[in-house]
Design a protein around this motif. Structure first.
Motif, PDB file in Angstrom:
ATOM      1  N   ALA A   1       0.737  -1.351  -0.114  1.00 50.20           N
ATOM      2  CA  ALA A   1       0.157   0.225   0.119  1.00 50.20           C
ATOM      3  C   ALA A   1       0.762   1.133   0.159  1.00 50.20           C
ATOM      4  CB  ALA A   1      -0.966  -0.278   1.075  1.00 50.20           C
ATOM      5  N   PHE A   2       1.935   1.058  -1.298  1.00 47.87           N
ATOM      6  CA  PHE A   2       2.416   2.600  -0.978  1.00 47.87           C
ATOM      7  C   PHE A   2       1.626   3.511  -1.131  1.00 47.87           C
ATOM      8  CE2 PHE A   2       5.990  -0.147  -3.200  1.00 47.87           C
ATOM      9  CZ  PHE A   2       6.276  -0.522  -1.674  1.00 47.87           C
ATOM     10  N   SER A   3       1.419   5.262  -0.831  1.00 43.80           N
ATOM     11  CA  SER A   3       1.358   5.968  -0.430  1.00 43.80           C
ATOM     12  C   SER A   3       1.055   7.279  -1.023  1.00 43.80           C
ATOM     13  CB  SER A   3      -0.008   6.319   0.610  1.00 43.80           C
ATOM     14  OG  SER A   3       1.272   6.035   1.862  1.00 43.80           O
ATOM     15  N   TRP A   4       2.500   7.749  -1.437  1.00 41.32           N
ATOM     16  CA  TRP A   4       3.469   8.962  -1.489  1.00 41.32           C
ATOM     17  C   TRP A   4       4.298   8.498  -2.097  1.00 41.32           C
ATOM     18  CZ3 TRP A   4       7.876  10.489  -1.338  1.00 41.32           C
ATOM     19  CH2 TRP A   4       8.059  12.367  -1.141  1.00 41.32           C
ATOM     20  N   PRO A   5       4.140   9.340  -3.313  1.00 37.94           N
ATOM     21  CA  PRO A   5       3.384  10.439  -3.772  1.00 37.94           C
ATOM     22  C   PRO A   5       2.617  10.074  -5.090  1.00 37.94           C
ATOM     23  CG  PRO A   5       5.829  10.917  -5.380  1.00 37.94           C
ATOM     24  CD  PRO A   5       5.392   9.826  -4.591  1.00 37.94           C
ATOM     25  N   THR A   6       1.370  10.506  -4.992  1.00 36.39           N
ATOM     26  CA  THR A   6       0.083  10.194  -5.542  1.00 36.39           C
ATOM     27  C   THR A   6       0.643   9.933  -7.087  1.00 36.39           C
ATOM     28  OG1 THR A   6      -1.240  11.253  -4.774  1.00 36.39           O
ATOM     29  CG2 THR A   6      -1.820  10.410  -6.820  1.00 36.39           C
ATOM     30  N   SER A   7       1.753  10.444  -7.641  1.00 36.46           N
ATOM     31  CA  SER A   7       2.105  10.497  -9.399  1.00 36.46           C
ATOM     32  C   SER A   7       3.047   9.222  -9.325  1.00 36.46           C
ATOM     33  CB  SER A   7       3.010  11.089  -9.600  1.00 36.46           C
ATOM     34  OG  SER A   7       4.395  11.785  -8.417  1.00 36.46           O
TER      35      SER A   7
END
Length: 299
Positions: A255-261
């Motif tokens: 669940a990587f969350s950062w950065p959105t891009s």
């Protein structure tokens, strides 16, 4: 040699000293991405036609599997009364916070924790969430919306020295679950970290705030405790040890969350004590530079 070095970094990352510039924390932030080197090592071994070099690649692969393999396994079986929770740094520059809130509500979560809640966005967020989440509390720029009643809401002081008064990024509330009774729920937003050539990985404020949060968690009288928030660190980062010494991370999911891009790290966390965070996953983008993170919590 490179394969052995990678295997050692993966297996003994905590032994890397945090000297000036905090190289240990920097390594631990991006530790899973050491796997990106494995294909290059294998290609070099094949080009050299070296069976020994090819076999050596198994060393870091095995070390990576030992450290992260359990997070890729299927989550434990679900119970019908598990609680789903969401945490999201909604961004103080989000162009449409109401739409973001409606998207989070569509997840069906019982709890939604938000960070970077501005005074201007708060009415929109409340209007969007209130139909499903009649109970909510906001302290400074963090808030908690709940399907279940909230009591004993209070500010948690996690402000590091050198940051001006009025910096309020921590709250604590008691959530009364119908089958499991009272659960202490914390929402926190730790200071950002900075990476620069002149000072390295700047985590001093984040680390001090983590120590203050860890002390608050240690003093929490309720055994069942859940923390949701933007901790600006991964669960492998030693800077969060004061928090993770008292709460357990998810059993399954990256669940990587950062950065959105291009998400490269999960710095938005859901961790618990006397409860099991069985699975964690990311939700669709909302207009923030973070992805929302959801988790299934069993009691």
């Amino acid at each position: 040699m490179v394969s052995v070095l990678l295997a050692c970094l993966l297996a003994f990352h905590s032994a890397v000293p945090d000297l000036a510039g905090r190289p240990g924390s920097l390594l631990e932030t991006f530790l899973p991405w050491l796997a990106a080197v494995f294909p290059a090592l294998l290609v070099v071994a094949l080009l050299r036609r070296s069976p020994a070099a090819a076999c050596a690649v198994l060393l870091p692969v095995t070390a990576w599997a030992c450290v992260f393999g359990d997070r890729l396994l299927p989550p434990p079986g679900t119970a019908g009364d598990d609680l789903t929770a969401v945490t999201h740094n909604i961004s103080d520059e989000n162009p449409d916070p109401a739409a973001a809130a409606r998207g989070l509500a569509a997840s069906g979560a019982g709890l939604i924790a938000l960070q970077e809640v501005t005074g201007a966005a708060l009415p929109e967020l409340t209007a969007a969430l209130e139909p499903r989440y009649p109970h909510h509390a906001v302290v400074g720029t963090v808030g908690l919306w709940s399907v279940h009643p909230l009591t004993d809401v209070r500010r948690v002081d996690i402000r590091p020295r050198g940051i001006a008064e009025g910096w309020d990024r921590g709250l604590r509330a008691t959530v009364r679950l119908p089958r499991h009774g009272d659960v202490a729920v914390y929402v926190a937003h730790l200071p950002s970290v900075r990476l620069g050539w002149d000072r390295g990985f700047g985590t001093a404020h984040r680390d001090e705030s983590a120590r203050l949060l860890g002390a608050a968690l240690s003093a929490e009288p309720l055994e069942r405790t859940v923390l949701l928030g933007d901790l600006n660190g991964t669960v492998d980062d030693r800077g969060l040890d004061p928090v993770l010494a008292r709460l357990s991370p998810p059993r399954s999911g990256m669940a990587f969350s950062w950065p959105t891009s291009f998400p490269v790290a999960r710095i938005d966390q859901i961790v618990a004590r006397d409860a099991t965070v069985a699975e964690v996953w990311s939700l669709p983008a909302t207009g923030s530079d973070h992805l929302p993170v959801a988790a299934r919590i069993g009691f």
